[in-house]
Motif scaffolding. Structure first.
Motif, PDB file in Angstrom:
ATOM      1  N   ILE A 178       0.853  -1.192   0.000  1.00 49.16           N
ATOM      2  CA  ILE A 178       0.000   0.000   0.000  1.00 49.16           C
ATOM      3  C   ILE A 178       0.887   1.240   0.000  1.00 49.16           C
ATOM      4  O   ILE A 178       1.795   1.364   0.828  1.00 49.16           O
ATOM      5  N   ALA A 179       0.618   2.152  -0.922  1.00 46.71           N
ATOM      6  CA  ALA A 179       1.429   3.373  -1.028  1.00 46.71           C
ATOM      7  C   ALA A 179       0.560   4.508  -1.552  1.00 46.71           C
ATOM      8  O   ALA A 179      -0.526   4.298  -2.106  1.00 46.71           O
ATOM      9  N   THR A 180       1.047   5.717  -1.378  1.00 40.98           N
ATOM     10  CA  THR A 180       0.351   6.892  -1.903  1.00 40.98           C
ATOM     11  C   THR A 180       0.495   6.925  -3.429  1.00 40.98           C
ATOM     12  O   THR A 180       1.223   6.125  -4.032  1.00 40.98           O
ATOM     13  N   LYS A 181      -0.173   7.882  -4.060  1.00 36.06           N
ATOM     14  CA  LYS A 181      -0.054   8.038  -5.516  1.00 36.06           C
ATOM     15  C   LYS A 181       1.374   8.364  -5.926  1.00 36.06           C
ATOM     16  O   LYS A 181       1.775   8.102  -7.062  1.00 36.06           O
TER      17      LYS A 181
ATOM     18  N   ARG B 178       1.592   8.542   5.958  1.00 37.05           N
ATOM     19  CA  ARG B 178       1.897   9.093   7.270  1.00 37.05           C
ATOM     20  C   ARG B 178       0.635   9.526   8.010  1.00 37.05           C
ATOM     21  O   ARG B 178       0.701   9.921   9.176  1.00 37.05           O
ATOM     22  N   VAL B 179      -0.495   9.468   7.330  1.00 33.10           N
ATOM     23  CA  VAL B 179      -1.784   9.855   7.897  1.00 33.10           C
ATOM     24  C   VAL B 179      -2.735   8.682   7.735  1.00 33.10           C
ATOM     25  O   VAL B 179      -2.773   8.044   6.668  1.00 33.10           O
ATOM     26  N   PHE B 180      -3.521   8.417   8.777  1.00 35.99           N
ATOM     27  CA  PHE B 180      -4.328   7.203   8.779  1.00 35.99           C
ATOM     28  C   PHE B 180      -5.480   7.216   7.777  1.00 35.99           C
ATOM     29  O   PHE B 180      -5.705   6.236   7.071  1.00 35.99           O
ATOM     30  N   THR B 181      -6.243   8.301   7.708  1.00 32.63           N
ATOM     31  CA  THR B 181      -7.475   8.288   6.914  1.00 32.63           C
ATOM     32  C   THR B 181      -7.249   7.922   5.450  1.00 32.63           C
ATOM     33  O   THR B 181      -7.933   7.028   4.918  1.00 32.63           O
ATOM     34  N   PRO B 182      -6.301   8.520   4.724  1.00 32.15           N
ATOM     35  CA  PRO B 182      -6.069   8.079   3.346  1.00 32.15           C
ATOM     36  C   PRO B 182      -5.524   6.654   3.276  1.00 32.15           C
ATOM     37  O   PRO B 182      -5.822   5.918   2.321  1.00 32.15           O
ATOM     38  N   PHE B 183      -4.738   6.256   4.277  1.00 34.61           N
ATOM     39  CA  PHE B 183      -4.276   4.863   4.328  1.00 34.61           C
ATOM     40  C   PHE B 183      -5.470   3.921   4.417  1.00 34.61           C
ATOM     41  O   PHE B 183      -5.541   2.914   3.699  1.00 34.61           O
TER      42      PHE B 183
ATOM     43  N   ARG C  52      -8.602   4.469   3.541  1.00 34.80           N
ATOM     44  CA  ARG C  52      -9.384   4.471   2.299  1.00 34.80           C
ATOM     45  C   ARG C  52      -8.775   3.515   1.276  1.00 34.80           C
ATOM     46  O   ARG C  52      -9.507   2.815   0.573  1.00 34.80           O
ATOM     47  N   ASN C  53      -7.459   3.495   1.206  1.00 38.59           N
ATOM     48  CA  ASN C  53      -6.775   2.586   0.286  1.00 38.59           C
ATOM     49  C   ASN C  53      -6.947   1.132   0.733  1.00 38.59           C
ATOM     50  O   ASN C  53      -7.338   0.267  -0.050  1.00 38.59           O
ATOM     51  N   LEU C  54      -6.668   0.883   2.009  1.00 38.18           N
ATOM     52  CA  LEU C  54      -6.772  -0.481   2.522  1.00 38.18           C
ATOM     53  C   LEU C  54      -8.200  -1.009   2.428  1.00 38.18           C
ATOM     54  O   LEU C  54      -8.416  -2.190   2.106  1.00 38.18           O
ATOM     55  N   ARG C  55      -9.175  -0.141   2.662  1.00 42.60           N
ATOM     56  CA  ARG C  55     -10.585  -0.604   2.699  1.00 42.60           C
ATOM     57  C   ARG C  55     -11.014  -1.198   1.366  1.00 42.60           C
ATOM     58  O   ARG C  55     -11.887  -2.084   1.328  1.00 42.60           O
ATOM     59  N   THR C  56     -10.430  -0.757   0.274  1.00 43.95           N
ATOM     60  CA  THR C  56     -10.808  -1.295  -1.038  1.00 43.95           C
ATOM     61  C   THR C  56     -10.276  -2.701  -1.253  1.00 43.95           C
ATOM     62  O   THR C  56     -10.673  -3.377  -2.205  1.00 43.95           O
TER      63      THR C  56
ATOM     64  N   LEU D 199     -20.633  -2.628  10.741  1.00 46.80           N
ATOM     65  CA  LEU D 199     -19.340  -3.169  11.137  1.00 46.80           C
ATOM     66  C   LEU D 199     -18.172  -2.236  10.831  1.00 46.80           C
ATOM     67  O   LEU D 199     -17.052  -2.475  11.285  1.00 46.80           O
ATOM     68  N   GLU D 200     -18.435  -1.175  10.071  1.00 50.25           N
ATOM     69  CA  GLU D 200     -17.337  -0.322   9.616  1.00 50.25           C
ATOM     70  C   GLU D 200     -16.534   0.310  10.755  1.00 50.25           C
ATOM     71  O   GLU D 200     -15.303   0.387  10.676  1.00 50.25           O
ATOM     72  N   PRO D 201     -17.171   0.811  11.826  1.00 50.07           N
ATOM     73  CA  PRO D 201     -16.361   1.405  12.903  1.00 50.07           C
ATOM     74  C   PRO D 201     -15.355   0.423  13.491  1.00 50.07           C
ATOM     75  O   PRO D 201     -14.220   0.808  13.803  1.00 50.07           O
ATOM     76  N   TYR D 202     -15.757  -0.840  13.619  1.00 45.11           N
ATOM     77  CA  TYR D 202     -14.812  -1.820  14.166  1.00 45.11           C
ATOM     78  C   TYR D 202     -13.745  -2.188  13.144  1.00 45.11           C
ATOM     79  O   TYR D 202     -12.557  -2.293  13.492  1.00 45.11           O
ATOM     80  N   LEU D 203     -14.121  -2.372  11.894  1.00 47.92           N
ATOM     81  CA  LEU D 203     -13.131  -2.687  10.868  1.00 47.92           C
ATOM     82  C   LEU D 203     -12.101  -1.564  10.760  1.00 47.92           C
ATOM     83  O   LEU D 203     -10.911  -1.810  10.522  1.00 47.92           O
ATOM     84  N   ARG D 204     -12.564  -0.342  10.951  1.00 45.75           N
ATOM     85  CA  ARG D 204     -11.648   0.796  10.906  1.00 45.75           C
ATOM     86  C   ARG D 204     -10.609   0.702  12.025  1.00 45.75           C
ATOM     87  O   ARG D 204      -9.435   1.045  11.819  1.00 45.75           O
ATOM     88  N   GLN D 205     -11.009   0.208  13.204  1.00 47.99           N
ATOM     89  CA  GLN D 205     -10.055   0.029  14.289  1.00 47.99           C
ATOM     90  C   GLN D 205      -9.021  -1.038  13.949  1.00 47.99           C
ATOM     91  O   GLN D 205      -7.843  -0.911  14.283  1.00 47.99           O
ATOM     92  N   LEU D 206      -9.456  -2.096  13.263  1.00 53.80           N
ATOM     93  CA  LEU D 206      -8.486  -3.075  12.773  1.00 53.80           C
ATOM     94  C   LEU D 206      -7.543  -2.426  11.761  1.00 53.80           C
ATOM     95  O   LEU D 206      -6.378  -2.821  11.644  1.00 53.80           O
ATOM     96  N   GLY D 207      -8.059  -1.427  11.035  1.00 48.91           N
ATOM     97  CA  GLY D 207      -7.220  -0.689  10.103  1.00 48.91           C
ATOM     98  C   GLY D 207      -6.116   0.071  10.811  1.00 48.91           C
ATOM     99  O   GLY D 207      -5.000   0.199  10.287  1.00 48.91           O
ATOM    100  N   TRP D 208      -6.392   0.587  12.017  1.00 46.42           N
ATOM    101  CA  TRP D 208      -5.339   1.254  12.800  1.00 46.42           C
ATOM    102  C   TRP D 208      -4.223   0.273  13.139  1.00 46.42           C
ATOM    103  O   TRP D 208      -3.035   0.630  13.122  1.00 46.42           O
ATOM    104  N   ARG D 209      -4.587  -0.957  13.449  1.00 49.12           N
ATOM    105  CA  ARG D 209      -3.567  -1.979  13.709  1.00 49.12           C
ATOM    106  C   ARG D 209      -2.695  -2.174  12.473  1.00 49.12           C
ATOM    107  O   ARG D 209      -1.469  -2.258  12.559  1.00 49.12           O
TER     108      ARG D 209
END
Length: 473
Positions: free
Chosen positions: A143-146, A152-157, A159-163, A273-283
């Motif tokens: 996973i990488a930026t464009k 370095r910031v979670f939210t765009p990370f 969004r990428n991982l969620r797909t 389930l999205e709020p919990y999946l998002r927490q797994l995304g922080w991991r």
């Protein structure tokens, strides 16, 4: 008839274990091998609480292999040998004629270096080596930026991982024909259990693959439906409590996601389930950071913080903080919960870290190391990310000027003081607001036997902000 070694590390499960599945598909015989080699993890060898969990998780894995008429083969690497694991693997290859070694990846810097050396040496010996991703949705380099840079910031990370996370389907437990070694140590010989009787409260946990799925089932039956609001309330089981199971690889993120979806597939009013999946995304984000910035467990991610002037190390204050005797009820409740159970609610983790790094202005490394030794879910990536996040020096961190007020936080998230009363019995009979701020009634405080606050919260907040302003200039 070919034989393969499956080198177990922190992937202590039989289902959705890519290395185990690949070995079982390609070879008639499999040797499930665990090598105890804490020296090879450098200064981040497992702490006391993690060792307790590891012991019981290995016992559970051995029991699971018993269903296949086999067991876990256990060995100890030679102490202070840079590649003691390699010596053991070579010995097993020589004893059994194994043609290949399979293992699942770990991302800690010292282990990455060790694994690269082991792989090269075995391949030079003519042994096939195969490695797999077992404990993340995506490997950190996938996973990488464009701009092809690490996030370095979670939210765009996220969004990428969620797909990508819906693509990963868990693997079924394979049929195995385990092979035993002539010399395999009993798990008790690893010396993982504490010699002091301090772990009584740990027995509320059930380490192992079965325990992980039982915990997930409890979460699915109750807390996940109220996760968005319940996860911040330390007095109730509003979180999944899966963190130690995930750390030791007793369950994988794809398994968690699939089983939660399956649990609610036929329900009309299924929870989001999205709020919990998002927490797994922080991991996942924590491992992404550790891979790309391997110094984060020891050095400020934000180099501007190198100029920040921490207070001189205060042994007395540190001792009171560790013992849960700061005189700040929500903080003391958290630190006592940690000592008793090896775990602490995430909201409270932020509060105890804020008090240490801001009101006491002690370096975040001191807290990180204490958590490393006392948490059953001590994970290098997430422990470093969490402490740097609160301290303000990390990636996507809370700004330094955000200093949690532990009184208003406990009034908001533990309004009737149930969590505090459970872990701070001195305040069990505190009336009203005094359970959050007992110093407001000197007579009650003296009668309760509870200590006075270690600091003046308002004054130390102002001092911390002043130190931050000076570092900026």
């Amino acid at each position: 008839m070919t034989t393969a070694i499956v080198w177990f590390r922190r992937d202590l499960r039989l289902a959705d274990n890519p290395a185990l599945v690949a070995a079982a598909e390609a070879h008639e015989k499999v040797i499930p091998l665990y090598i105890h080699a804490p020296d090879e993890e450098g200064e981040w060898a497992p702490g006391a609480a993690s060792r307790w969990w590891l012991h019981h998780s290995l016992v559970a894995l051995d029991k699971g292999l018993g269903r296949h008429r086999g067991g876990l083969q256990v060995a100890i690497a030679r102490e202070r040998a840079p590649t003691g694991s390699l010596e053991v693997l070579r010995q097993v290859v020589g004893e059994t004629g194994a043609a290949a070694v399979y293992f699942n990846l770990l991302y800690d810097p010292a282990i990455r270096k060790r694994d690269a050396a082991v792989r090269k040496a075995l391949e030079d010996d003519g042994v096939d080596v195969a490695s797999f991703n077992a404990n993340l949705w995506c490997d950190p380099w996938e996973i990488a930026t464009k701009e092809d840079e690490p996030y370095r910031v979670f939210t765009p990370f996220w969004r990428n991982l969620r797909t990508r996370i819906d693509e990963r389907e868990p693997l079924a437990e394979p049929k195995l024909h385990p092979q035993a070694l002539k010399k395999s140590l009993p798990i008790d010989k690893l010396g993982l259990l504490p010699t002091l009787d301090w772990d009584k409260g740990f027995h509320e946990w059930t380490p192992g693959e079965s325990g992980a799925h039982d915990m997930l089932g409890l979460f699915a039956d109750d807390a996940v439906g109220h996760y968005s609001e319940g996860r911040d309330l330390p007095a109730r089981h509003g979180t999944s409590r899966l963190s130690p199971h995930l750390h030791f690889g007793e369950i994988s993120p794809p398994q968690v996601a699939q089983q939660l979806r399956a649990h609610f597939a036929r329900r009309k009013n299924a929870p989001d389930l999205e709020p919990y999946l998002r927490q797994l995304g922080w991991r996942e984000f924590g491992h992404h950071l550790l891979w790309h910035f391997p110094d984060t467990p020891k050095k400020n991610f934000n180099k501007k913080f190198d100029a920040f002037k921490w207070a001189k190390r205060d042994a007395h204050a540190l001792r009171r903080w560790k013992q849960g005797k700061t005189g700040i009820p929500i903080v003391d409740a958290g630190m006592r919960e940690l000592w008793a159970t090896g775990w602490m609610h995430n909201r409270v983790r932020m509060l105890v870290a804020s008090l240490l790094t801001k009101n006491l202005r002690q370096h975040w490394l001191l807290g990180e190391k204490w958590f490393w030794d006392t948490l059953v879910d001590a994970d290098l990536a997430n422990n470093a990310m969490g402490w740097q996040w609160v301290a303000g020096s990390g990636a996507d961190a809370a700004p330094y000027f955000r200093i949690f007020n532990p009184v208003t936080q406990s009034e908001k998230f533990d309004p009737d003081g149930a969590y505090i009363r459970r872990w701070v019995p001195e305040l069990r009979d505190a009336p009203g607001r005094l359970v959050h701020a007992p110093w407001e009634d000197e007579a009650f405080l003296k009668k309760s036997g509870y200590p006075k606050p270690i600091v003046d919260l308002k004054a130390t907040r102002e001092e911390a902000l002043l130190a931050y302003q000076k570092s900026k200039s």
